[in-house]
Design a protein around this motif. Structure first.
Motif, PDB file in Angstrom:
ATOM      1  N   PRO A 133       0.806  -1.219   0.000  1.00 46.33           N
ATOM      2  CA  PRO A 133       0.000   0.000   0.000  1.00 46.33           C
ATOM      3  C   PRO A 133       0.840   1.272   0.000  1.00 46.33           C
ATOM      4  O   PRO A 133       0.470   2.261  -0.624  1.00 46.33           O
ATOM      5  CB  PRO A 133      -0.819  -0.120   1.272  1.00 46.33           C
ATOM      6  CG  PRO A 133      -0.850  -1.554   1.589  1.00 46.33           C
ATOM      7  CD  PRO A 133       0.380  -2.165   1.024  1.00 46.33           C
ATOM      8  N   ALA A 137       0.344   4.009  -2.757  1.00 45.02           N
ATOM      9  CA  ALA A 137      -0.089   5.345  -2.361  1.00 45.02           C
ATOM     10  C   ALA A 137       0.759   6.408  -3.054  1.00 45.02           C
ATOM     11  O   ALA A 137       0.244   7.436  -3.494  1.00 45.02           O
ATOM     12  CB  ALA A 137      -0.009   5.505  -0.850  1.00 45.02           C
ATOM     13  N   ASP A 159      -6.706  -3.317   2.366  1.00 45.66           N
ATOM     14  CA  ASP A 159      -5.714  -2.437   1.763  1.00 45.66           C
ATOM     15  C   ASP A 159      -6.315  -1.129   1.262  1.00 45.66           C
ATOM     16  O   ASP A 159      -5.632  -0.103   1.255  1.00 45.66           O
ATOM     17  CB  ASP A 159      -5.042  -3.151   0.588  1.00 45.66           C
ATOM     18  CG  ASP A 159      -3.861  -3.985   1.053  1.00 45.66           C
ATOM     19  OD1 ASP A 159      -3.575  -3.957   2.261  1.00 45.66           O
ATOM     20  OD2 ASP A 159      -3.245  -4.642   0.204  1.00 45.66           O
ATOM     21  N   LEU A 163      -4.858   2.442   2.055  1.00 37.87           N
ATOM     22  CA  LEU A 163      -4.460   3.347   0.986  1.00 37.87           C
ATOM     23  C   LEU A 163      -5.134   4.709   1.139  1.00 37.87           C
ATOM     24  O   LEU A 163      -4.507   5.756   0.935  1.00 37.87           O
ATOM     25  CB  LEU A 163      -4.877   2.693  -0.331  1.00 37.87           C
ATOM     26  CG  LEU A 163      -4.220   3.129  -1.601  1.00 37.87           C
ATOM     27  CD1 LEU A 163      -2.732   3.001  -1.446  1.00 37.87           C
ATOM     28  CD2 LEU A 163      -4.703   2.261  -2.745  1.00 37.87           C
TER      29      LEU A 163
END
Ligand SMILES: Cc1cc2nc3c(=O)[nH]c(=O)nc-3n(C[C@H](O)[C@H](O)[C@H](O)COP(=O)(O)OP(=O)(O)OC[C@H]3O[C@@H](n4cnc5c(N)ncnc54)[C@H](O)[C@@H]3O)c2cc1C
Ligand SMILES: Nc1ncnc2c1ncn2[C@@H]1O[C@H](COP(=O)(O)O)[C@@H](O)[C@H]1O
Lengths: 374, 247
Positions: A133, A137, A159, A163
């Motif tokens: 993540p 991101a 997730d 995120l």
């Protein structure tokens, strides 16, 4: 909004035999278009009422120059959209179609996913699989800076939720988390253990609660792939190694699994049943009669006094479908029943109902699964 | 491994009394796996709820004396910078407050620490200063991540249950109260306008548009029945059974 409306005028018009004379003549013996198989007439625009029934296959909905973009982050485990993913796309569609419309929905996934177009995505952006993540991101942040979407929607789970928060920190923007009511003007979330709520105009970053917003159901969108200029790769110095361990259905709790195969009083060969569960890669369950008899552990009991399932699919072998049992599977989308009794309640509940002896079907299934000949 | 568990002001969903959040109690059980004397950290005036954490396995509790309406972020960050913990455990989302779940991420950003979400198990790594974290994923899958410490880890509800509560350890545990110097650096929590909650039904999970009897097969041969079942499972994307696809 999404359901086609009946239009009585157009229906009457379609019965018109077009007689010459001062009075209109209708032939009511003709079947109505829009009933029984033919898609219903959609209310035509005010001007120029047409009575042509719509073509059976809805055409592709294409947004060439989107007025603005709405991102929807989907997880799609195993390359298939989950119910929650469809809801996120439905919410994105809702925000994109609000007001003057003409906006595009961009689905963001980490691997290729089927059925994104039907679920309402105009564009698709793929990140590399197995990215953590943190790296996703970063890449998502660059994309947000480049395309400046009006909204970015996440599912409040796993997730996606992770995120959402990382992106909120990176962009230094507020996140409206776990939204339970969303329209184009207002997003509402509960706080203080559901005692109070706060409402706001939908901000840029929103994460949605499960089973809150309807999935998109109208004409499929094109799901055109977008090119990504920087593929994210795991370069976080703090993360030393990542290993993915697939879930083992046999050891999963009934409430966590997605597929349950369950035995009732109509099953007598439990060795074959357990074998079948392993080969189907399903979690074994049972009805209360079976658990009472000690043939399966109590933890396997499905129903009102056992476990209420959140699984997608339930496969019932020799279960009559008593109300207490059916309560436990009320949330299951797909139900398969094998029972010798045509009038069992489980047969009525099932999406695939087979009236046959479970003792014969189990070995046949096992043989098929072991790669034996058909 | 010096470990602390962040304890929020959780409130009981029915009685609204302050209590220890279950998720944070689970975090304590995880912390006890890697540290024999884990401590807790709470920013707030009220400690009636969080003292229960001492009964669930913490040996000490640090409380930063801060009004409940102020944002605990800067006080927590300052304290954590001074104390240098190897591992900071937190809940996924608070209970009874604003419930955004952003606080651990904001802390991670300020302290410059990596953050991992949804831990269900933690073990010390093979090398020093590393930790192996199992993250819960959909469908019972786990992601095993080895991470360099110090780090922040949030806990998933599927983590092992909390340790049983014991009264004696709660009485014996130490509570250290730290005054927060000046409220200048503590901003007030954003106060969006609150209104009474309205219950909204969730979407029904019923199977969509399945006419009863549409898919009914009376007395097929067992082989045919088996094939029908597998075809149904594959068509609906429940499982894929490899070479069976070419029916
Ligand atoms: C307060 C209360 C709570 C309860 N809670 C639960 C609960 O949580 N969970 C639960 O499961 N039950 C519960 N029950 C019990 C429930 O009412 C039923 O008694 C039970 O579910 C019946 O289980 P069954 O379908 O396996 O058995 P049966 O009702 O005996 O049905 C067996 C079925 O198998 C079929 N069959 C027989 N032979 C074959 C064969 N060779 N091949 C294929 N099919 C065959 C029969 O046609 C029949 O439909 C509860 C009852 C009460 C009063
Ligand atoms: N006042 C506080 N003191 C210490 N930790 C907190 C406090 N508030 C929140 N936390 C931690 O941050 C997590 C997420 O909280 P929140 O961002 O409020 O949803 C909680 O589970 C706690 O671990």
């Amino acid at each position: 909004m999404s359901r086609p409306r009946r239009d009585p005028r157009a229906e009457r018009q379609s019965h018109d035999v077009g007689a010459t004379g001062s009075r209109p003549r209708y032939d009511r013996s003709q079947p109505l278009p829009g009933r029984a198989g033919v898609p219903p007439i959609v209310a035509p625009a005010r001007s120029g009422m047409t009575t042509q029934p719509q073509p059976a296959k809805p055409e592709l909905r294409i947004v060439d120059e989107p007025a603005f973009l709405v991102f929807a982050v989907v997880e799609a485990p195993g390359g298939r959209l989950s119910r929650f993913d469809r809801q996120v796309l439905g919410a994105a569609r809702l925000l994109a179609d609000a007001g003057d419309g003409g906006a595009g929905v961009v689905a963001i996934a980490s691997h290729s996913v089927e059925g994104l177009g039907e679920a309402g995505a105009d564009r698709v952006l793929l990140f590399t699989a197995e990215a953590m993540p943190g790296t996703v991101a970063k890449a998502l942040r660059q994309t947000v800076d480049a395309l400046s979407p009006r909204h970015v929607l996440f599912a409040e789970t796993g997730d996606s939720a992770d995120l959402a928060r990382r992106l909120a920190i990176a962009l230094d923007e507020p996140l409206l988390a776990n939204v339970e009511h969303l329209t184009s003007r207002q997003a509402v979330r509960a706080i203080r253990n559901g005692r109070a709520e706060i409402a706001a105009t939908p901000p840029r970053l929103i994460s949605l609660g499960e089973d809150r917003i309807k999935p998109y159901e109208a004409a499929p969108c094109e799901a055109r792939a977008l090119a990504l200029d920087t593929a994210p790769h795991n370069d976080d110095p703090a993360i030393l190694s990542v290993e993915f361990i697939p879930g083992d259905p046999a050891s999963l709790a009934l409430s966590e699994t997605d597929f349950v195969v369950s035995a009732g009083n109509g099953v007598s060969d439990f060795a074959a049943f357990r074998d079948l569960a392993t080969h189907l890669r399903a979690t074994p369950g049972a009805s209360r009669v079976v658990c009472d008899a000690g043939l399966m552990p109590r933890a396997a009991q499905v129903g009102a006094s056992g476990t209420v399932l959140s699984a997608d699919c339930y496969f019932a072998l020799g279960i009559s479908g008593a109300p207490q049992h059916l309560q436990g599977i009320a949330g299951c989308e797909h139900v398969i029943a094998v029972n010798t009794d045509l009038h069992a309640a489980m047969i009525e509940r099932a999406g695939l109902a087979i009236v046959q002896d479970a003792q014969l079907v189990m070995p046949a299934l096992l043989q098929l699964l072991r790669g034996g000949e058909r | 491994m010096k470990t602390t568990v962040l304890l929020s002001h959780a409130r009981h969903p029915v009685s609204d009394r302050p209590q220890l959040s279950r998720l944070e109690a689970q975090a304590i059980a995880l912390a006890a796996e890697v540290d024999e004397a884990p401590s807790g950290l709470h920013a707030g005036r009220n400690e009636t709820g969080v003292v229960a954490a001492l009964g669930h396995g913490l040996t000490a509790l640090d409380r930063l004396d801060l009004a409940d309406t102020t944002d605990p972020l800067s006080a927590l960050a300052a304290f954590l910078t001074r104390q240098r913990f190897d591992l900071i455990l937190a809940g996924r989302r608070g209970e009874g407050g604003h419930e955004t779940g952003l606080l651990p991420y904001r802390l991670a950003a300020i302290l410059g620490l990596p953050i991992l979400a949804d831990a269900v198990a933690i073990t010390p790594g093979a090398a020093v200063e590393t930790l192996v974290v199992d993250q819960a994923m959909a469908k019972g899958a786990r992601r095993r991540v080895t991470i360099r410490l110090p780090a922040i880890v949030t806990v998933h509800p599927l983590a092992p249950p909390p340790r049983p509560f014991a009264y004696g350890p709660m009485r014996r545990g130490t509570i250290r109260r730290h005054p927060v110097d000046g409220s200048a650096n503590a901003a007030d929590l954003d106060t969006a306008e609150e209104r009474p909650h309205r219950l909204r039904p969730k979407l029904m999970r019923q199977s969509a548009g399945q006419a009863a009897g549409a898919n009914l097969y009376v007395d097929p041969t067992p082989e045919e029945a088996a094939r029908l079942i597998l075809a149904y499972l594959e068509a609906n994307g429940i499982r894929r059974y490899g070479p069976l696809n070419d029916r």
